[in-house]
Design an enzyme around this catalytic site. Structure first.
Site, PDB file in Angstrom:
ATOM      1  N   GLU A 159      28.794 -14.975 -11.484  1.00  0.00           N
ATOM      2  CA  GLU A 159      29.551 -14.843 -12.460  1.00  0.00           C
ATOM      3  C   GLU A 159      28.894 -14.049 -13.649  1.00  0.00           C
ATOM      4  O   GLU A 159      27.809 -14.317 -14.069  1.00  0.00           O
ATOM      5  CB  GLU A 159      30.170 -16.080 -12.788  1.00  0.00           C
ATOM      6  CG  GLU A 159      30.973 -16.069 -14.007  1.00  0.00           C
ATOM      7  CD  GLU A 159      32.108 -15.038 -14.174  1.00  0.00           C
ATOM      8  OE1 GLU A 159      33.022 -15.196 -13.607  1.00  0.00           O
ATOM      9  OE2 GLU A 159      32.014 -14.283 -15.229  1.00  0.00           O
ATOM     10  N   PRO A 173      35.011  -2.285 -16.491  1.00  0.00           N
ATOM     11  CA  PRO A 173      33.655  -2.588 -15.772  1.00  0.00           C
ATOM     12  C   PRO A 173      33.971  -3.295 -14.478  1.00  0.00           C
ATOM     13  O   PRO A 173      33.191  -3.301 -13.580  1.00  0.00           O
ATOM     14  CB  PRO A 173      33.057  -3.686 -16.877  1.00  0.00           C
ATOM     15  CG  PRO A 173      34.051  -3.879 -17.621  1.00  0.00           C
ATOM     16  CD  PRO A 173      35.300  -3.170 -17.815  1.00  0.00           C
ATOM     17  N   GLY A 211      27.988  -9.019 -10.580  1.00  0.00           N
ATOM     18  CA  GLY A 211      28.292  -9.061  -8.874  1.00  0.00           C
ATOM     19  C   GLY A 211      27.977  -7.843  -8.493  1.00  0.00           C
ATOM     20  O   GLY A 211      27.531  -8.021  -7.077  1.00  0.00           O
ATOM     21  N   ASP A 248      35.979 -19.610 -13.223  1.00  0.00           N
ATOM     22  CA  ASP A 248      36.891 -20.921 -13.444  1.00  0.00           C
ATOM     23  C   ASP A 248      36.468 -22.209 -12.428  1.00  0.00           C
ATOM     24  O   ASP A 248      36.929 -23.333 -12.710  1.00  0.00           O
ATOM     25  CB  ASP A 248      38.501 -20.654 -13.511  1.00  0.00           C
ATOM     26  CG  ASP A 248      38.694 -19.943 -12.182  1.00  0.00           C
ATOM     27  OD1 ASP A 248      39.321 -18.866 -12.289  1.00  0.00           O
ATOM     28  OD2 ASP A 248      38.683 -20.556 -11.223  1.00  0.00           O
ATOM     29  N   ASP A 257      36.520 -12.744  -6.575  1.00  0.00           N
ATOM     30  CA  ASP A 257      37.728 -13.346  -7.238  1.00  0.00           C
ATOM     31  C   ASP A 257      37.519 -12.793  -8.820  1.00  0.00           C
ATOM     32  O   ASP A 257      36.981 -13.285  -9.563  1.00  0.00           O
ATOM     33  CB  ASP A 257      37.728 -14.691  -7.473  1.00  0.00           C
ATOM     34  CG  ASP A 257      38.861 -15.288  -8.250  1.00  0.00           C
ATOM     35  OD1 ASP A 257      38.702 -16.402  -8.752  1.00  0.00           O
ATOM     36  OD2 ASP A 257      39.696 -14.568  -8.180  1.00  0.00           O
ATOM     37  N   HIS A 293      43.990 -20.311  -5.283  1.00  0.00           N
ATOM     38  CA  HIS A 293      42.810 -20.818  -4.844  1.00  0.00           C
ATOM     39  C   HIS A 293      42.862 -21.074  -3.329  1.00  0.00           C
ATOM     40  O   HIS A 293      41.925 -20.795  -2.416  1.00  0.00           O
ATOM     41  CB  HIS A 293      42.094 -21.676  -5.771  1.00  0.00           C
ATOM     42  CG  HIS A 293      41.832 -21.190  -7.054  1.00  0.00           C
ATOM     43  ND1 HIS A 293      42.168 -21.830  -8.180  1.00  0.00           N
ATOM     44  CD2 HIS A 293      41.004 -20.056  -7.417  1.00  0.00           C
ATOM     45  CE1 HIS A 293      41.771 -21.149  -9.235  1.00  0.00           C
ATOM     46  NE2 HIS A 293      41.063 -20.130  -8.795  1.00  0.00           N
TER      47      HIS A 293
HETATM   48  N1  SAM Z   1      42.165 -15.041 -10.467  1.00  0.00           N
HETATM   49  C1  SAM Z   1      41.799 -14.007 -11.282  1.00  0.00           C
HETATM   50  C2  SAM Z   1      42.632 -12.576 -11.034  1.00  0.00           C
HETATM   51  O1  SAM Z   1      42.942 -12.605 -10.090  1.00  0.00           O
HETATM   52  O2  SAM Z   1      42.619 -11.947 -11.860  1.00  0.00           O
HETATM   53  C3  SAM Z   1      40.513 -13.835 -11.625  1.00  0.00           C
HETATM   54  C4  SAM Z   1      39.837 -15.085 -12.159  1.00  0.00           C
HETATM   55  S1  SAM Z   1      38.015 -15.060 -12.573  1.00  0.00           S
HETATM   56  C5  SAM Z   1      38.147 -15.753 -14.184  1.00  0.00           C
HETATM   57  C6  SAM Z   1      37.601 -13.564 -12.769  1.00  0.00           C
HETATM   58  C7  SAM Z   1      36.064 -13.426 -13.206  1.00  0.00           C
HETATM   59  O3  SAM Z   1      35.417 -12.385 -12.793  1.00  0.00           O
HETATM   60  C8  SAM Z   1      35.853 -13.575 -14.594  1.00  0.00           C
HETATM   61  O4  SAM Z   1      35.245 -14.787 -14.910  1.00  0.00           O
HETATM   62  C9  SAM Z   1      34.981 -12.474 -15.157  1.00  0.00           C
HETATM   63  O5  SAM Z   1      34.059 -12.830 -15.788  1.00  0.00           O
HETATM   64  C10 SAM Z   1      34.384 -12.195 -13.516  1.00  0.00           C
HETATM   65  N2  SAM Z   1      33.767 -10.901 -13.415  1.00  0.00           N
HETATM   66  C11 SAM Z   1      34.284  -9.483 -13.774  1.00  0.00           C
HETATM   67  N3  SAM Z   1      33.535  -8.629 -13.698  1.00  0.00           N
HETATM   68  C12 SAM Z   1      32.253  -9.298 -12.882  1.00  0.00           C
HETATM   69  C13 SAM Z   1      31.018  -8.772 -12.276  1.00  0.00           C
HETATM   70  N4  SAM Z   1      30.824  -7.298 -12.469  1.00  0.00           N
HETATM   71  N5  SAM Z   1      30.466  -9.498 -11.822  1.00  0.00           N
HETATM   72  C14 SAM Z   1      30.714 -10.968 -11.661  1.00  0.00           C
HETATM   73  N6  SAM Z   1      31.847 -11.670 -12.383  1.00  0.00           N
HETATM   74  C15 SAM Z   1      32.574 -10.717 -12.951  1.00  0.00           C
END
Ligand code: SAM
Length: 324
Positions: A113, A173, A146, A93, A166, A69
């Site tokens: 998110e 997807p 997103g 997170d 992130d 982070h």
């Molecule tokens: N640090 C992690 C990594 O490098 O793999 C990523 C952490 S964060 C938990 C990843 C987040 O992306 C998840 O909460 C997931 O729900 C979100 N995410 C995936 N696709 C997305 C989208 N199309 N729009 C918004 N959030 C999305």
């Protein structure tokens, strides 16, 4: 969604390539649930403390989240002279928002998110990572896709000083959020003076994907500068990337970085400082050559091309795990 306990001690294996990966010993399964989008697991691990997995892939942990982070957020926001508005895509997170909100120039963080249940889960179980960021008055949380949000915001002419992606890996997807058109839409949100940040996998165990993501970013930005950073939970060297039309983060000296850290009121940093900033952008020769290797950018129409590149490995289920 239901939390569940129990589970004997075991090793969780994660593959980085078909032939190599890493494992983590875990103890109690503190939480397990299935959302509309993914499986959430939270383990107690001797090495990392509470560790979050989404769809069987480690995402972050209380014990090492700062490697990831801090180095995603601070090099970019420090390189920007006055970051006031920050858009974060994913990052359920809360770790990215927590670091961005440390900058006393930041007036507004919009976090989009897709999975509201990841946010609710994180609010409850990952306080040591978000440290209350979700309750900061500068924070606007949007539960939505997103990809659509950025496309619509670009149409509305919205502006941000920094955009941080992130996201889960470019599999299924998430793939459209790693394409040229998506980066070009973000570039519109940033204009000439803004800075784009994301992870780009890594140049050691995900070579082709690393080169591909840099090639995609170069279609949208004049300045594309990868960062190398070890992330213990990922079991390998990892990489982030700063992109902009005008900002070259490498131009800052360690002394200038330290001065901005002080001006911004950044405290309790575990990794980031002036020397780390300078070193982060230094690429070893193999990575320089890889970054310059020709790669055909991936646009929305051929998003399936990611699948061949991200073929993590065959399932490990059939493998006999031998522990000597
Ligand atoms: N640090 C992690 C990594 O490098 O793999 C990523 C952490 S964060 C938990 C990843 C987040 O992306 C998840 O909460 C997931 O729900 C979100 N995410 C995936 N696709 C997305 C989208 N199309 N729009 C918004 N959030 C999305």
């Amino acid at each position: 969604m239901s939390g569940s306990g129990g589970g004997e001690e075991r090793f969780l294996i994660e593959t980085l390539t078909p032939h190599f990966g890493h494992f983590a010993r875990v103890g109690k399964l503190l939480y397990e649930g299935q959302t509309e989008f993914q499986k959430i697991e939270l383990f107690e691990s001797p090495q990392f403390g509470k560790a979050l997995r989404l769809d069987n892939v480690f995402q972050t942990s209380v014990g090492d989240e700062y490697f990831y982070h801090e180095m995603m957020v601070h090099p970019a926001l420090i390189a920007h002279p006055n970051p006031e508005s920050v858009l974060i895509i994913g990052a359920g997170d809360g770790g990215m928002a927590e670091e961005a909100l440390k900058h006393n120039t930041v007036r507004r963080v919009v976090m989009v998110e897709i999975d509201g249940q990841v946010v609710e889960f994180s609010k409850k179980y990952l306080e040591e990572i978000h440290r209350g960021a979700f309750d900061d008055p500068r924070m606007e949380l949007v539960i939505g896709d997103g990809f659509a949000w950025v496309m619509e915001a670009a149409e509305r002419g919205e502006r941000f000083d920094a955009v941080i992606l992130d996201l889960t890996d470019p599999i299924g997807p998430s793939r459209p959020l790693y394409t040229v058109e998506y980066y070009q839409a973000i570039a519109r949100l940033l204009g000439d003076a803004g800075i784009h940040v994301q992870h780009v996998e890594n140049p050691v165990t995900r070579k082709e994907l690393w080169a591909q993501l840099l090639a995609n970013l170069r279609e949208a930005y004049a300045q594309v500068h990868p960062i190398l950073q070890y992330v213990p939970l990922y079991g390998t060297l990892w990489s982030f990337c700063n992109a902009s039309q005008t900002i070259d983060p490498r131009a800052l000296t360690p002394e200038q970085v330290e001065a901005r850290i002080a001006e911004r009121g950044l405290t309790d940093l575990m990794v980031y400082n002036g020397d780390v900033h300078r070193a982060a952008y230094a690429l070893p020769n193999f990575a320089r050559r890889l970054a310059e290797a020709p790669a055909t950018p991936i646009r929305l129409a051929d998003v399936d091309r990611f699948d061949a590149i991200t073929a993590q490995s065959e399932s490990t289920d059939h493998l006999r795990i031998v522990v000597e």
